[in-house]
Design a protein around this motif. Structure first.
Motif, short mmCIF file in Angstrom:
data_model
loop_
_atom_site.label_atom_id
_atom_site.label_comp_id
_atom_site.label_asym_id
_atom_site.label_seq_id
_atom_site.Cartn_x
_atom_site.Cartn_y
_atom_site.Cartn_z
N ILE A 31 0.87 -1.18 0.00
CA ILE A 31 0.00 0.00 0.00
C ILE A 31 0.90 1.22 0.00
O ILE A 31 1.84 1.32 0.79
N ALA A 32 0.61 2.16 -0.92
CA ALA A 32 1.35 3.42 -0.99
C ALA A 32 0.40 4.56 -0.66
O ALA A 32 -0.80 4.50 -0.93
N TYR A 33 0.96 5.63 -0.08
CA TYR A 33 0.15 6.76 0.38
C TYR A 33 0.92 8.05 0.18
O TYR A 33 2.13 8.12 0.41
N ASN A 34 0.22 9.09 -0.25
CA ASN A 34 0.80 10.42 -0.41
C ASN A 34 0.17 11.34 0.64
O ASN A 34 -1.00 11.72 0.51
N PRO A 35 0.90 11.71 1.69
CA PRO A 35 0.32 12.54 2.74
C PRO A 35 -0.07 13.94 2.28
O PRO A 35 -0.96 14.55 2.86
N ALA A 36 0.55 14.43 1.23
CA ALA A 36 0.23 15.78 0.74
C ALA A 36 -1.13 15.83 0.05
O ALA A 36 -1.85 16.82 0.16
N THR A 37 -1.48 14.75 -0.65
CA THR A 37 -2.74 14.75 -1.41
C THR A 37 -3.81 13.84 -0.83
O THR A 37 -4.98 13.95 -1.17
N GLY A 38 -3.40 12.90 0.02
CA GLY A 38 -4.35 11.92 0.55
C GLY A 38 -4.59 10.76 -0.39
O GLY A 38 -5.40 9.88 -0.09
N ASP A 39 -3.88 10.73 -1.54
CA ASP A 39 -4.04 9.63 -2.48
C ASP A 39 -3.40 8.37 -1.92
O ASP A 39 -2.37 8.42 -1.24
N ALA A 40 -4.01 7.23 -2.23
CA ALA A 40 -3.47 5.95 -1.79
C ALA A 40 -3.77 4.90 -2.85
O ALA A 40 -4.68 5.07 -3.67
N ALA A 41 -3.00 3.83 -2.83
CA ALA A 41 -3.22 2.72 -3.76
C ALA A 41 -2.75 1.43 -3.11
O ALA A 41 -1.81 1.42 -2.30
N ILE A 42 -3.42 0.35 -3.46
CA ILE A 42 -3.04 -0.97 -2.99
C ILE A 42 -2.77 -1.84 -4.22
O ILE A 42 -3.45 -1.70 -5.24
N TYR A 43 -1.77 -2.68 -4.11
CA TYR A 43 -1.44 -3.61 -5.20
C TYR A 43 -1.21 -4.98 -4.58
O TYR A 43 -0.49 -5.10 -3.59
N VAL A 44 -1.84 -6.01 -5.14
CA VAL A 44 -1.71 -7.37 -4.61
C VAL A 44 -1.29 -8.33 -5.71
O VAL A 44 -1.35 -8.02 -6.90
N ASN A 45 -0.87 -9.50 -5.28
CA ASN A 45 -0.49 -10.62 -6.15
C ASN A 45 0.74 -10.35 -7.00
O ASN A 45 0.87 -10.90 -8.10
#
Length: 127
Positions: A31-45
């Protein structure tokens, strides 16, 4: 005595390789997160932790995103919770629902107010 130590080390190394000392073939997530924008993403497998990390950052939308959680294993799930005051929480567990509960609990324990799971980044699982 030194030769006995080397024999034990060699045997241990052989056992580690024979028992799968690497996580090759084990699904990985991040899981990646950008504290400045609040954007996040999850990647699996992903096939490697490195691939999981780079894909999570890429899907987050910018290199300003930081990996905040990695997890590996078939059926292992990860989640992120955000809060109104900028605190985040992360967790991994055996189901997406349990990971989400853990992420909210982690967020609240760190002082997050109104912690929630973002609709665009629901908990997800390897496997």
């Amino acid at each position: 005595m030194p030769s006995l130590k080397w024999a034990v080390l060699a045997a241990s190394a052989s056992l580690l390789v024979a028992c799968g000392g690497s996580n090759e073939g084990t699904p990985n997530g991040a899981i990646a997160y950008n504290p400045a924008t609040g954007d996040a993403a999850i990647y699996v497998n992903a096939t490697t932790e490195g691939q999981a990390r780079s894909e999570a950052v890429r899907n987050c939308g910018t290199t300003a995103c930081d990996v905040v959680l990695t997890f590996s294993g078939d059926g292992v799930c990860g989640a992120i919770a955000l809060s109104a005051n900028g605190v985040i929480g992360v967790a991994k567990d055996d189901s997406d629902a349990e990971a989400e509960v853990g992420a909210v609990t982690n967020c609240q324990a760190k002082g997050g107010s109104s912690c929630y799971i973002p609709a665009a980044v629901r908990g997800d699982c390897n496997g």
